[in-house]
Design a protein around this motif. Structure first.
Motif, PDB file in Angstrom:
ATOM      1  N   SER A  85       0.812  -1.211   0.000  1.00  0.00           N
ATOM      2  CA  SER A  85       0.000   0.000   0.000  1.00  0.00           C
ATOM      3  C   SER A  85       0.851   1.270   0.000  1.00  0.00           C
ATOM      4  N   ASP A  86       2.167   1.175   0.248  1.00  0.00           N
ATOM      5  CA  ASP A  86       3.013   2.362   0.298  1.00  0.00           C
ATOM      6  C   ASP A  86       3.973   2.460  -0.884  1.00  0.00           C
ATOM      7  N   TRP A  87       3.798   1.611  -1.891  1.00  0.00           N
ATOM      8  CA  TRP A  87       4.755   1.555  -3.000  1.00  0.00           C
ATOM      9  C   TRP A  87       4.051   1.088  -4.260  1.00  0.00           C
ATOM     10  N   TYR A  88       4.502   1.575  -5.414  1.00  0.00           N
ATOM     11  CA  TYR A  88       3.927   1.154  -6.688  1.00  0.00           C
ATOM     12  C   TYR A  88       5.064   1.019  -7.693  1.00  0.00           C
ATOM     13  N   GLU A  89       5.181  -0.144  -8.308  1.00  0.00           N
ATOM     14  CA  GLU A  89       6.228  -0.367  -9.294  1.00  0.00           C
ATOM     15  C   GLU A  89       5.805   0.208 -10.636  1.00  0.00           C
ATOM     16  N   ILE A  90       6.665   1.039 -11.202  1.00  0.00           N
ATOM     17  CA  ILE A  90       6.402   1.647 -12.496  1.00  0.00           C
ATOM     18  C   ILE A  90       7.287   0.950 -13.527  1.00  0.00           C
ATOM     19  N   PRO A  91       6.689   0.285 -14.522  1.00  0.00           N
ATOM     20  CA  PRO A  91       7.509  -0.380 -15.535  1.00  0.00           C
ATOM     21  C   PRO A  91       8.218   0.639 -16.431  1.00  0.00           C
ATOM     22  N   GLU A  92       9.373   0.266 -16.952  1.00  0.00           N
ATOM     23  CA  GLU A  92      10.119   1.137 -17.856  1.00  0.00           C
ATOM     24  C   GLU A  92       9.323   1.336 -19.142  1.00  0.00           C
ATOM     25  N   GLY A  93       9.486   2.483 -19.728  1.00  0.00           N
ATOM     26  CA  GLY A  93       8.793   2.783 -20.968  1.00  0.00           C
ATOM     27  C   GLY A  93       8.852   4.268 -21.246  1.00  0.00           C
ATOM     28  N   ARG A 107       1.437   9.749  -3.487  1.00  0.00           N
ATOM     29  CA  ARG A 107       1.937   9.400  -2.145  1.00  0.00           C
ATOM     30  C   ARG A 107       2.074  10.644  -1.274  1.00  0.00           C
ATOM     31  N   GLU A 108       2.531  11.750  -1.846  1.00  0.00           N
ATOM     32  CA  GLU A 108       2.672  12.985  -1.082  1.00  0.00           C
ATOM     33  C   GLU A 108       1.328  13.467  -0.539  1.00  0.00           C
ATOM     34  N   LEU A 109       0.268  13.208  -1.301  1.00  0.00           N
ATOM     35  CA  LEU A 109      -1.072  13.570  -0.830  1.00  0.00           C
ATOM     36  C   LEU A 109      -1.544  12.670   0.309  1.00  0.00           C
ATOM     37  N   LEU A 116      -4.620   3.874  -6.326  1.00  0.00           N
ATOM     38  CA  LEU A 116      -4.316   4.496  -7.619  1.00  0.00           C
ATOM     39  C   LEU A 116      -4.927   3.686  -8.763  1.00  0.00           C
ATOM     40  N   ASP A 117      -4.915   2.358  -8.639  1.00  0.00           N
ATOM     41  CA  ASP A 117      -5.556   1.520  -9.653  1.00  0.00           C
ATOM     42  C   ASP A 117      -7.061   1.792  -9.717  1.00  0.00           C
ATOM     43  N   THR A 118      -7.672   1.957  -8.555  1.00  0.00           N
ATOM     44  CA  THR A 118      -9.111   2.229  -8.498  1.00  0.00           C
ATOM     45  C   THR A 118      -9.424   3.549  -9.191  1.00  0.00           C
ATOM     46  N   ARG A 119      -8.622   4.564  -8.922  1.00  0.00           N
ATOM     47  CA  ARG A 119      -8.832   5.873  -9.554  1.00  0.00           C
ATOM     48  C   ARG A 119      -8.732   5.764 -11.078  1.00  0.00           C
ATOM     49  N   VAL A 120      -7.709   5.056 -11.548  1.00  0.00           N
ATOM     50  CA  VAL A 120      -7.505   4.906 -12.990  1.00  0.00           C
ATOM     51  C   VAL A 120      -8.645   4.105 -13.618  1.00  0.00           C
ATOM     52  N   ARG A 121      -9.100   3.070 -12.924  1.00  0.00           N
ATOM     53  CA  ARG A 121     -10.194   2.236 -13.430  1.00  0.00           C
ATOM     54  C   ARG A 121     -11.471   3.061 -13.567  1.00  0.00           C
ATOM     55  N   ARG A 122     -11.777   3.864 -12.551  1.00  0.00           N
ATOM     56  CA  ARG A 122     -13.001   4.664 -12.583  1.00  0.00           C
ATOM     57  C   ARG A 122     -12.931   5.803 -13.596  1.00  0.00           C
TER      58      ARG A 122
END
Length: 158
Positions: A85-93, A107-109, A116-122
């Motif tokens: 819940s405190d980290w998210y892996e960002i794939p290279e690209g 995270r700063e917020l 974050l996945d829920t926000r993107v899904r909605r």
């Protein structure tokens, strides 16, 4: 980070179920492993690679649901294997830098990174933030987070 042996067995079982669901023959699956990880067998994968394989198989259409999952209403969902819940892996690209900036602002917020996945899904109809590849959507999300951060900082000064 090393997972518990039972979790590793569960992820190996998930991959077997997914291969069966997707109708992949042994040679096709091994070719996929070679292309993705440079390995011949899923048992050779480390825990992180197994989690990535489960995510990849899910994008191909495999579904992982518990037998006792509720069937009416929303489908049963679990966090991806190895998610924190405190980290998210960002794939290279090509959009990795922009995605890292968004994740840092999220995270700063003080938001839970799994939300974050829920926000993107909605907002955009994409199941996971790491799969969001439309730069317009990323810029929209970035603008919203900048507005929220600005308001939070202004509120903190008052």
């Amino acid at each position: 980070m090393r997972t518990h042996p039972a979790q590793r067995r569960a992820m190996l079982a998930k991959t077997a179920i997914a291969v069966k669901q997707l109708g992949l023959d042994d040679e096709t699956f091994r070719a996929m492993l070679r292309n993705l990880f440079g390995r011949e067998s899923r048992k050779e994968l480390n825990d992180h690679e197994l989690a990535l394989l489960c995510d990849h198989l899910a994008t191909l259409g495999a579904s992982f649901t518990a037998k006792d999952a509720p069937r009416e209403g929303k489908p049963f969902r679990r966090k991806a294997a190895g998610r924190r819940s405190d980290w998210y892996e960002i794939p290279e690209g090509p959009l990795a830098a922009l995605k890292r900036k968004i994740a840092a602002m999220w995270r700063e917020l003080g938001y839970d990174m799994t939300s974050l996945d829920t926000r993107v899904r909605r907002s955009f109809g994409v199941d996971a933030f790491r799969w969001l590849e439309d730069e317009r959507h990323l810029r929209t999300l970035l603008a919203d987070l900048e507005t929220r951060l600005h308001a939070q900082r202004r509120k903190g000064q008052a």
